[in-house]
Design a protein around this motif. Structure first.
Motif, PDB file in Angstrom:
ATOM      1  N   GLU A   1      16.812  60.854  11.392  1.00 40.12           N
ATOM      2  CA  GLU A   1      15.685  60.083  11.952  1.00 40.12           C
ATOM      3  C   GLU A   1      14.830  60.904  12.913  1.00 40.12           C
ATOM      4  O   GLU A   1      13.602  60.840  12.871  1.00 40.12           O
ATOM      5  CB  GLU A   1      16.216  58.825  12.648  1.00 40.12           C
TER       6      GLU A   1
ATOM      7  N   MET B   1      12.254  63.256  11.066  1.00 42.33           N
ATOM      8  CA  MET B   1      11.569  62.678   9.915  1.00 42.33           C
ATOM      9  C   MET B   1      10.258  63.411   9.616  1.00 42.33           C
ATOM     10  O   MET B   1       9.915  63.632   8.445  1.00 42.33           O
ATOM     11  CB  MET B   1      11.304  61.186  10.162  1.00 42.33           C
ATOM     12  N   VAL B   2       9.530  63.785  10.642  1.00 42.83           N
ATOM     13  CA  VAL B   2       8.228  64.435  10.445  1.00 42.83           C
ATOM     14  C   VAL B   2       8.406  65.796   9.761  1.00 42.83           C
ATOM     15  O   VAL B   2       7.737  66.104   8.769  1.00 42.83           O
ATOM     16  CB  VAL B   2       7.478  64.576  11.797  1.00 42.83           C
ATOM     17  N   GLU B   3       9.336  66.585  10.256  1.00 45.25           N
ATOM     18  CA  GLU B   3       9.596  67.894   9.645  1.00 45.25           C
ATOM     19  C   GLU B   3      10.118  67.717   8.213  1.00 45.25           C
ATOM     20  O   GLU B   3       9.731  68.458   7.311  1.00 45.25           O
ATOM     21  CB  GLU B   3      10.631  68.682  10.465  1.00 45.25           C
TER      22      GLU B   3
ATOM     23  N   ASP C   1       9.560  65.333   6.141  1.00 47.75           N
ATOM     24  CA  ASP C   1       8.471  64.940   5.255  1.00 47.75           C
ATOM     25  C   ASP C   1       7.543  66.123   4.981  1.00 47.75           C
ATOM     26  O   ASP C   1       7.132  66.352   3.846  1.00 47.75           O
ATOM     27  CB  ASP C   1       7.678  63.778   5.870  1.00 47.75           C
ATOM     28  N   TYR C   2       7.254  66.889   6.023  1.00 46.91           N
ATOM     29  CA  TYR C   2       6.348  68.032   5.849  1.00 46.91           C
ATOM     30  C   TYR C   2       6.866  69.022   4.801  1.00 46.91           C
ATOM     31  O   TYR C   2       6.100  69.474   3.941  1.00 46.91           O
ATOM     32  CB  TYR C   2       6.116  68.763   7.185  1.00 46.91           C
TER      33      TYR C   2
ATOM     34  N   ILE D   1       5.896  68.199   1.427  1.00 44.22           N
ATOM     35  CA  ILE D   1       4.460  68.199   1.108  1.00 44.22           C
ATOM     36  C   ILE D   1       3.979  69.627   0.808  1.00 44.22           C
ATOM     37  O   ILE D   1       3.282  69.871  -0.158  1.00 44.22           O
ATOM     38  CB  ILE D   1       3.640  67.603   2.291  1.00 44.22           C
TER      39      ILE D   1
ATOM     40  N   VAL E   1       5.869  77.211  10.382  1.00 43.92           N
ATOM     41  CA  VAL E   1       4.930  76.112  10.620  1.00 43.92           C
ATOM     42  C   VAL E   1       5.588  74.973  11.411  1.00 43.92           C
ATOM     43  O   VAL E   1       5.009  74.426  12.347  1.00 43.92           O
ATOM     44  CB  VAL E   1       4.358  75.575   9.287  1.00 43.92           C
ATOM     45  N   THR E   2       6.811  74.620  11.027  1.00 35.59           N
ATOM     46  CA  THR E   2       7.485  73.478  11.656  1.00 35.59           C
ATOM     47  C   THR E   2       8.187  73.825  12.965  1.00 35.59           C
ATOM     48  O   THR E   2       8.512  72.938  13.751  1.00 35.59           O
ATOM     49  CB  THR E   2       8.570  72.902  10.723  1.00 35.59           C
TER      50      THR E   2
ATOM     51  N   GLU F   1      18.230  72.579  13.064  1.00 32.31           N
ATOM     52  CA  GLU F   1      17.902  71.287  13.686  1.00 32.31           C
ATOM     53  C   GLU F   1      18.423  70.071  12.921  1.00 32.31           C
ATOM     54  O   GLU F   1      18.443  68.962  13.482  1.00 32.31           O
ATOM     55  CB  GLU F   1      16.390  71.181  13.867  1.00 32.31           C
ATOM     56  N   PHE F   2      18.817  70.225  11.648  1.00 33.09           N
ATOM     57  CA  PHE F   2      19.396  69.087  10.930  1.00 33.09           C
ATOM     58  C   PHE F   2      20.903  69.078  11.212  1.00 33.09           C
ATOM     59  O   PHE F   2      21.541  70.124  11.201  1.00 33.09           O
ATOM     60  CB  PHE F   2      19.056  69.168   9.438  1.00 33.09           C
TER      61      PHE F   2
END
Lengths: 190, 190
Positions: free
Chosen positions: B73, B76-78, B80-81, B84, B95-96, B113-114
């Motif tokens: 949770e 989530m942003v990373e 999803d990125y 894409i 980038v992330t 980070e996960f």
């Protein structure tokens, strides 16, 4: 610094799949499988992995077909029971009171009480080790009228699918929407 | 009476898997895959399906290895990125801001980070259709110190893995424990 837990089948989340088959005599059977997932978009395919020792294993090869029902919160007890008993010994539909429905597309049954079902014809059989992976082409997906959203698509919050926690052998539900895919990450684009 | 939705890849739930690879030049890459799951207990294996067009596809074959991180949770942003953008065009770690860590067991990186990562050596390559399924033998699973329960096992409620809802392209979280597997169904035994 991450801590090692060893070579174990620990993935989060895993699904709770109700695999439906007919045996040689035409008796319907249902088993519980957490080792599975979508494996191709075109043709649409789902994979389920079963041990050779299971009653369903021979049934899938015999009939070249299976169904995958989505276990839901309301039917957690039945979903768990079909993962404990074997179709070799008894008729799980009779014991649980679940209603066997013959698929109109493939030679396999499903339980009417689970809200969503995938009807599959056997496409590939992959021997891996203890488990055999069955890749099924999804011929159709069917859902109960009350698990559709207003836009006509299936609604995960109405389906209320179970999640299997493989680390502690527990069933969980799905939480609310946190963000849209292919969207929340867009802000990171350089 | 169930309503037909057609032959679609609708399974609930599907996971959000962070597939880590090195390319020929040694650049680390990460992609987002929902088509995957555990596929064998012995040897412990995980399957991920990727389109041939993805940058990661050739990387897995080249290095005969990949990692599977569990998207959570907080990230989530990373997550999803990386679903894409393409590693063909840029360095997603740069980038992330995610930190690439070289696996000490297989020739692939993962993002620090996960919270949980599975390190896999390539075992089988299955051509299905648009997607190729990569079956990886899990050589080790590693987790952050803060996602373990008191009993020493990984804790799904601390991991807080994302769930992908394929019908509405959304990310969800995991709800609380509803019942114990191989237990709640015992009462149905005749």
């Amino acid at each position: 610094m991450k801590k090692s837990v060893g070579a174990k089948t620990l993935l989060f989340p895993t699904p709770v799949l109700m695999v439906g088959t007919y045996d040689q005599a035409g008796k319907p059977n249902l088993m519980n499988a957490a080792w599975g997932g979508i494996c191709c978009s075109q043709p649409p395919c789902v994979a389920v992995s079963l041990r050779k020792a299971t009653y369903s294993h021979a049934c899938i090869i015999e009939r070249q077909a299976f169904t995958v029902g989505i276990a839901c919160e309301d039917r957690m007890v039945e979903a768990d029971y079909v993962g404990i008993a074997s179709g070799r010994d008894l008729d799980k539909f009779a014991v649980t009171g679940l209603t066997p429905v013959k698929s109109d597309l493939v030679d396999a049954p499903y339980a009417a009480e689970f809200p969503v079902v995938l009807e599959c014809r056997l496409l590939q059989v992959i021997e891996i080790g203890l488990h055999t992976q069955f890749i099924g082409e999804i011929m159709d997906v069917k859902g109960d009228a009350d698990v559709f959203a207003e836009d006509g698509n299936l609604d995960i919050m109405k389906i209320r699918p179970l999640i299997y926690d493989t680390a502690h052998k527990g069933y969980h539900g799905v939480g609310p929407l946190l963000g849209k895919a292919f969207s929340v990450g867009k802000g990171m684009q350089p």
